[in-house]
Motif scaffolding. Structure first.
Motif, PDB file in Angstrom:
ATOM      1  N   GLN A  82       0.929  -1.133   0.076  1.00  0.00           N
ATOM      2  CA  GLN A  82      -0.005   0.119  -0.062  1.00  0.00           C
ATOM      3  C   GLN A  82       0.825   1.364   0.056  1.00  0.00           C
ATOM      4  O   GLN A  82       1.742   1.394   0.713  1.00  0.00           O
ATOM      5  N   CYS A  83       0.645   2.160  -0.962  1.00  0.00           N
ATOM      6  CA  CYS A  83       1.430   3.486  -1.224  1.00  0.00           C
ATOM      7  C   CYS A  83       0.495   4.717  -0.736  1.00  0.00           C
ATOM      8  O   CYS A  83      -0.618   4.635  -1.425  1.00  0.00           O
ATOM      9  N   HIS A  89      -4.850  -6.323  10.688  1.00  0.00           N
ATOM     10  CA  HIS A  89      -5.164  -5.109  10.096  1.00  0.00           C
ATOM     11  C   HIS A  89      -4.037  -4.087  10.032  1.00  0.00           C
ATOM     12  O   HIS A  89      -4.109  -3.503  11.254  1.00  0.00           O
ATOM     13  N   LEU A  90      -3.398  -3.853   9.074  1.00  0.00           N
ATOM     14  CA  LEU A  90      -2.230  -2.697   9.034  1.00  0.00           C
ATOM     15  C   LEU A  90      -2.362  -1.645   8.043  1.00  0.00           C
ATOM     16  O   LEU A  90      -2.939  -2.459   6.894  1.00  0.00           O
ATOM     17  N   ALA A  91      -2.504  -0.295   7.776  1.00  0.00           N
ATOM     18  CA  ALA A  91      -2.617   0.443   6.914  1.00  0.00           C
ATOM     19  C   ALA A  91      -2.093   1.850   6.926  1.00  0.00           C
ATOM     20  O   ALA A  91      -2.027   2.146   8.258  1.00  0.00           O
ATOM     21  N   LEU A  92      -1.715   2.391   5.980  1.00  0.00           N
ATOM     22  CA  LEU A  92      -1.556   3.759   5.896  1.00  0.00           C
ATOM     23  C   LEU A  92      -2.488   4.710   5.672  1.00  0.00           C
ATOM     24  O   LEU A  92      -3.590   4.460   5.058  1.00  0.00           O
ATOM     25  N   VAL A  93      -2.756   5.464   6.820  1.00  0.00           N
ATOM     26  CA  VAL A  93      -4.041   6.439   6.617  1.00  0.00           C
ATOM     27  C   VAL A  93      -3.730   7.998   7.128  1.00  0.00           C
ATOM     28  O   VAL A  93      -2.433   8.047   7.308  1.00  0.00           O
ATOM     29  N   ASP A  94      -4.218   8.966   6.719  1.00  0.00           N
ATOM     30  CA  ASP A  94      -3.983  10.385   6.763  1.00  0.00           C
ATOM     31  C   ASP A  94      -5.043  10.852   7.883  1.00  0.00           C
ATOM     32  O   ASP A  94      -6.264  11.260   7.474  1.00  0.00           O
ATOM     33  N   ILE A  95      -4.492  10.883   8.968  1.00  0.00           N
ATOM     34  CA  ILE A  95      -5.420  11.227  10.099  1.00  0.00           C
ATOM     35  C   ILE A  95      -5.157  12.686  10.598  1.00  0.00           C
ATOM     36  O   ILE A  95      -5.939  13.462  10.856  1.00  0.00           O
ATOM     37  N   VAL A  96      -3.847  13.023  10.642  1.00  0.00           N
ATOM     38  CA  VAL A  96      -3.309  14.169  11.345  1.00  0.00           C
ATOM     39  C   VAL A  96      -2.887  15.438  10.456  1.00  0.00           C
ATOM     40  O   VAL A  96      -3.225  16.723  10.846  1.00  0.00           O
ATOM     41  N   ASN A  97      -2.967  15.076   9.035  1.00  0.00           N
ATOM     42  CA  ASN A  97      -3.215  16.038   8.103  1.00  0.00           C
ATOM     43  C   ASN A  97      -1.877  16.750   8.406  1.00  0.00           C
ATOM     44  O   ASN A  97      -1.886  18.124   8.167  1.00  0.00           O
ATOM     45  N   GLU A 103     -11.731  -0.189   4.981  1.00  0.00           N
ATOM     46  CA  GLU A 103     -10.728   0.719   4.670  1.00  0.00           C
ATOM     47  C   GLU A 103     -11.049   1.662   6.023  1.00  0.00           C
ATOM     48  O   GLU A 103     -11.441   2.893   6.067  1.00  0.00           O
ATOM     49  N   VAL A 104     -10.434   1.188   6.865  1.00  0.00           N
ATOM     50  CA  VAL A 104     -10.452   1.716   8.250  1.00  0.00           C
ATOM     51  C   VAL A 104      -9.877   3.054   8.308  1.00  0.00           C
ATOM     52  O   VAL A 104      -8.755   3.323   7.936  1.00  0.00           O
ATOM     53  N   ASP A 105     -10.720   4.152   8.715  1.00  0.00           N
ATOM     54  CA  ASP A 105     -10.001   5.474   8.931  1.00  0.00           C
ATOM     55  C   ASP A 105     -10.742   6.078  10.307  1.00  0.00           C
ATOM     56  O   ASP A 105     -11.672   5.877  10.603  1.00  0.00           O
ATOM     57  N   PHE A 106     -10.038   7.445  10.833  1.00  0.00           N
ATOM     58  CA  PHE A 106     -10.250   7.990  11.897  1.00  0.00           C
ATOM     59  C   PHE A 106     -10.099   9.450  11.627  1.00  0.00           C
ATOM     60  O   PHE A 106      -9.202   9.645  10.810  1.00  0.00           O
ATOM     61  N   THR A 107     -10.633  10.092  12.235  1.00  0.00           N
ATOM     62  CA  THR A 107     -10.296  11.755  12.479  1.00  0.00           C
ATOM     63  C   THR A 107      -9.373  11.811  13.663  1.00  0.00           C
ATOM     64  O   THR A 107      -9.542  10.965  14.780  1.00  0.00           O
ATOM     65  N   ALA A 108      -8.551  12.979  13.965  1.00  0.00           N
ATOM     66  CA  ALA A 108      -7.780  12.988  15.081  1.00  0.00           C
ATOM     67  C   ALA A 108      -8.706  13.195  16.226  1.00  0.00           C
ATOM     68  O   ALA A 108      -8.182  12.701  17.277  1.00  0.00           O
ATOM     69  N   ALA A 109      -9.799  13.682  16.158  1.00  0.00           N
ATOM     70  CA  ALA A 109     -10.596  14.162  17.186  1.00  0.00           C
ATOM     71  C   ALA A 109     -11.065  12.770  17.710  1.00  0.00           C
ATOM     72  O   ALA A 109     -11.717  12.556  19.045  1.00  0.00           O
ATOM     73  N   GLN A 110     -11.186  11.624  17.069  1.00  0.00           N
ATOM     74  CA  GLN A 110     -11.771  10.219  17.567  1.00  0.00           C
ATOM     75  C   GLN A 110     -10.659   9.552  18.359  1.00  0.00           C
ATOM     76  O   GLN A 110     -10.945   8.487  18.794  1.00  0.00           O
TER      77      GLN A 110
END
Length: 233
Positions: free
Chosen positions: A116-117, A160-168, A221-228
């Motif tokens: 995953q890139c 489950h391991l993944a790259l996510v964009d949470i902190v921006n 496609e697990v994702d969160f916001t920083a607030a979560q």
């Protein structure tokens, strides 16, 4: 935001320094309740790509398991027969840079879903593989055409391991799903939570627990916001 997170500028500076110097950072990402038997060495096995060439294999036949494109650069995950070892080929078949996988030395098996890139100011590719105890991953980071592996492993006991964009913050994070139970126990039916790391291995925070993995936001496609996220206890 979790109090233990390193300042963004410090994290980015450390990653850029590693890329410019061409040296991998050492250490291991610390995961809550990680089994001690899976703790990696602080340094990954040496890169033996020079002895096998761009398209060579330790054991034939060689196969391209997955391909991604980051900023116009083609990135191939190449594996040997049985996918017991592999390498990341930066630049496609004519690549001059080949990075040896290290997670196979930790018992991980490569598959067609192992690459995953994530393109960003500091791009990253995650090489992930299944193990007897979940999943293990390694990260390769790139900026301005320079790529370097980080000498630390990430673990998910829930697989489950993944790259996510949470902190921006110009670079992706690593998300690892963990069962909410002690290590070395049967956690198959236990609640799970997401644990998020900077690429440097600094812990960003953890989510609340969920009864099942398919209840995590956006699954698969697990994702969160920083607030979560909240500090991991």
């Amino acid at each position: 935001m979790p109090g233990r997170r390193a300042p963004t500028a410090v994290v980015l500076t450390a990653l850029l320094s590693a890329l410019v110097a061409g040296a991998a950072m050492t250490g291991s990402a610390l995961l809550r309740d990680r089994p001690s038997a899976r703790t990696p060495a602080t340094e990954t096995p040496p890169n033996s790509a020079a002895s096998i060439g761009v398209s060579g294999c330790h054991r034939a036949p060689c196969q391209v398991l997955a391909t991604a494109t980051v900023g116009g650069t083609v990135i191939d995950l190449v594996a040997d027969a049985g996918a017991a070892s592999g390498r990341l080929r930066i630049g496609g078949p004519s690549a001059s840079l080949v990075i040896e996988t290290t997670i196979t030395e930790l018992g991980a098996t490569l598959t067609h879903d192992s690459l995953q890139c994530h393109p960003a100011s500091i791009s990253a590719c995650l090489i992930r593989g299944d193990t007897d105890e979940g999943a293990t991953g390694q990260v390769v980071v790139g900026r301005s055409g320079k790529w370097s592996p980080l000498a630390r492993a990430f673990y998910s006991r829930a697989g489950h391991l993944a790259l996510v964009d949470i902190v921006n913050d110009q670079a992706p994070e690593v998300l690892a799903v963990q069962p909410d139970c002690p290590a070395d126990t049967d956690c198959a039916k236990r609640p799970v939570y997401a644990q998020v790391f900077e690429l440097s291995g600094e812990e960003v925070g953890c989510s609340r627990t969920y009864s099942r993995i398919d209840q995590l936001p956006g699954y698969p496609e697990v994702d969160f916001t920083a607030a979560q996220l909240r500090p991991c206890s």
